[in-house]
Motif scaffolding. Structure first.
Motif, mmCIF file in Angstrom:
data_model
loop_
_atom_site.group_PDB
_atom_site.id
_atom_site.type_symbol
_atom_site.label_atom_id
_atom_site.label_comp_id
_atom_site.label_asym_id
_atom_site.label_seq_id
_atom_site.Cartn_x
_atom_site.Cartn_y
_atom_site.Cartn_z
ATOM 1 N N HIS A 1 4.753 0.086 -0.157
ATOM 2 C CA HIS A 1 5.485 -0.675 0.860
ATOM 3 C C HIS A 1 4.588 -1.735 1.483
ATOM 4 O O HIS A 1 3.360 -1.668 1.354
ATOM 5 N N HIS B 1 0.856 -1.197 0.000
ATOM 6 C CA HIS B 1 0.000 0.000 0.000
ATOM 7 C C HIS B 1 0.885 1.237 0.000
ATOM 8 O O HIS B 1 2.084 1.157 0.279
ATOM 9 N N ASP C 1 0.805 5.186 1.831
ATOM 10 C CA ASP C 1 0.107 5.831 2.943
ATOM 11 C C ASP C 1 -0.697 7.014 2.404
ATOM 12 O O ASP C 1 -0.254 7.722 1.495
#
Ligand code: AKG
Ligand code: FE2
Length: 364
Positions: A290, A233, A235
């Motif tokens: 990440h 994903h 952030d």
């Protein structure tokens, strides 16, 4: 103005209430064989991470005279970097780690007393992105916004909640100041002044930012090769500051090297550029994909401090970074609007606010 709890709510106007299967973690300690529900099929780019021969994730010494240039370079190339000399005392980092471990080592029956409600944001539960994936992650979390008092009292009715909350309050206070300092550096490196980004502040001036502290726990796993700690994903924040203690597990997707491990650096914090900062920088700073992997021997914990603007502030490519050669890449969006886009289609949220070549461009 919408407050964070309203805006992060899962209710989707109650059209799609989140099922408890996506909130209540299992009793990881008593699972001896990875259940089918937790087996992830490796994808083609899931090859073994390059820990030795790839370039390591950069380290920025905040006390160095080169901090500004290094921060900019790391944000452009990687979107993630370690910071040292950040001013957060080592004993505070050890203390937040002790308190976090104490929480996750409680018996499941006790942790479930503080479970997140289907409409809520704070408390104990599975990763909030769980509903977007067909398989379950090997992860449990505890989310704090401001004071953790309400849920901490449910976990520790006999007094320990006071110590827990004192430590988490102090950590949030210090992380807020550090995050704002790093954001200041990033803006400066882009040539932006406070005035250029004053639209990040709410009109009434009462709340200048919103933040969430996420405690992550990745229990020891019987079959780490087929499990997923936290799925890939980006952030949704302006910036995330991560403390990952001394057990590795964080990996970032590097365009040329595939998944690269972000090896823990004692005493350092990891800075992760979020989607909103990527938008403001008009694509110059990378919001890197990440994930977290798990292991068979160590119970890994991490603390992610998510920092964003007020929910209703319009975020868009900064005007100074836009010219005929660099047209704005994204449409203005509020954090709330962007979270809604992410809820709709997890991996396509950025794409959904990207200007079409035929669009009439406008920006702040
Ligand atoms: O645990 C980690 O290293 C990563 C956590 C993370 O990416 C998150 O909480 O958003
Ligand atoms: Fe993350």
């Amino acid at each position: 103005m919408a407050s964070i709890p309203e805006s992060f709510e899962n209710n989707n106007n109650n059209k799609n209430p989140i099922s408890l299967d996506h909130i209540i973690p299992p009793d990881f300690k008593n699972i001896l064989k990875l259940p089918t529900s937790h087996i992830w099929t490796p994808s083609p780019d899931d090859h073994h991470p390059l820990t030795n021969n790839s370039e390591p994730v950069p380290i920025v010494d905040l006390a160095s005279p080169d901090a500004l240039a290094l921060t900019a370079k790391a944000s452009e190339k990687w979107g993630i970097f370690h910071v040292t000399n950040h001013g957060i005392p080592v004993n505070l980092l050890s203390e937040v780690e002790v308190q976090t471990r104490k929480l996750f080592e409680l018996p499941v029956s006790q942790k479930l007393l503080a479970v997140r409600s289907p409409e809520g944001l704070t408390g104990y539960g599975l990763a909030r992105m769980s509903p977007y994936f067909p398989k379950q992650m090997w992860h449990e979390g505890f989310t704090i916004m401001g004071s953790a008092d309400h849920h901490a009292r449910q976990l520790w009715p006999h007094g320990h909640h006071i110590t827990f909350c004192t430590v988490m309050d102090e950590y949030q206070k210090q992380l807020k100041a550090l995050t704002e300092r790093i954001i200041g550096l990033l803006f400066k490196s882009l040539g932006l002044t406070q005035d250029d980004v004053k639209w990040l502040k709410p009109k009434n001036g009462s709340i200048t930012s919103q933040a969430v502290l996420q405690l992550n726990s990745y229990p020891v796993c019987p079959d780490p090769g087929h499990a997923m700690g936290l799925a890939p994903h980006t952030d949704t924040t302006l910036l995330t500051l991560l403390y990952q203690s001394n057990t590795s597990g964080l990996e970032v997707l590097d365009d040329s090297n595939g998944w690269v491990t972000v090896q823990p650096l004692p005493g350092a914090l990891v800075v992760n550029i979020g989607d909103l900062m990527h938008i403001i920088s008009n694509g110059r700073f990378k919001s890197v994909l990440h994930k977290a992997v798990v292991n068979q021997t160590h119970h890994r914990i991490s603390l992610a401090y998510f920092y964003g603007p007020p929910m209703d502030a319009k975020v868009s490519p900064a005007m100074k970074l836009v010219d005929p050669d660099h047209p704005p890449l994204y449409r203005p969006v509020t954090w709330k609007g962007y979270l809604d886009a992410k809820k709709k289609d997890f991996y396509k949220a950025l794409g959904s606010i990207k200007y079409d070549v035929n669009d009439k461009n406008e920006c702040n």
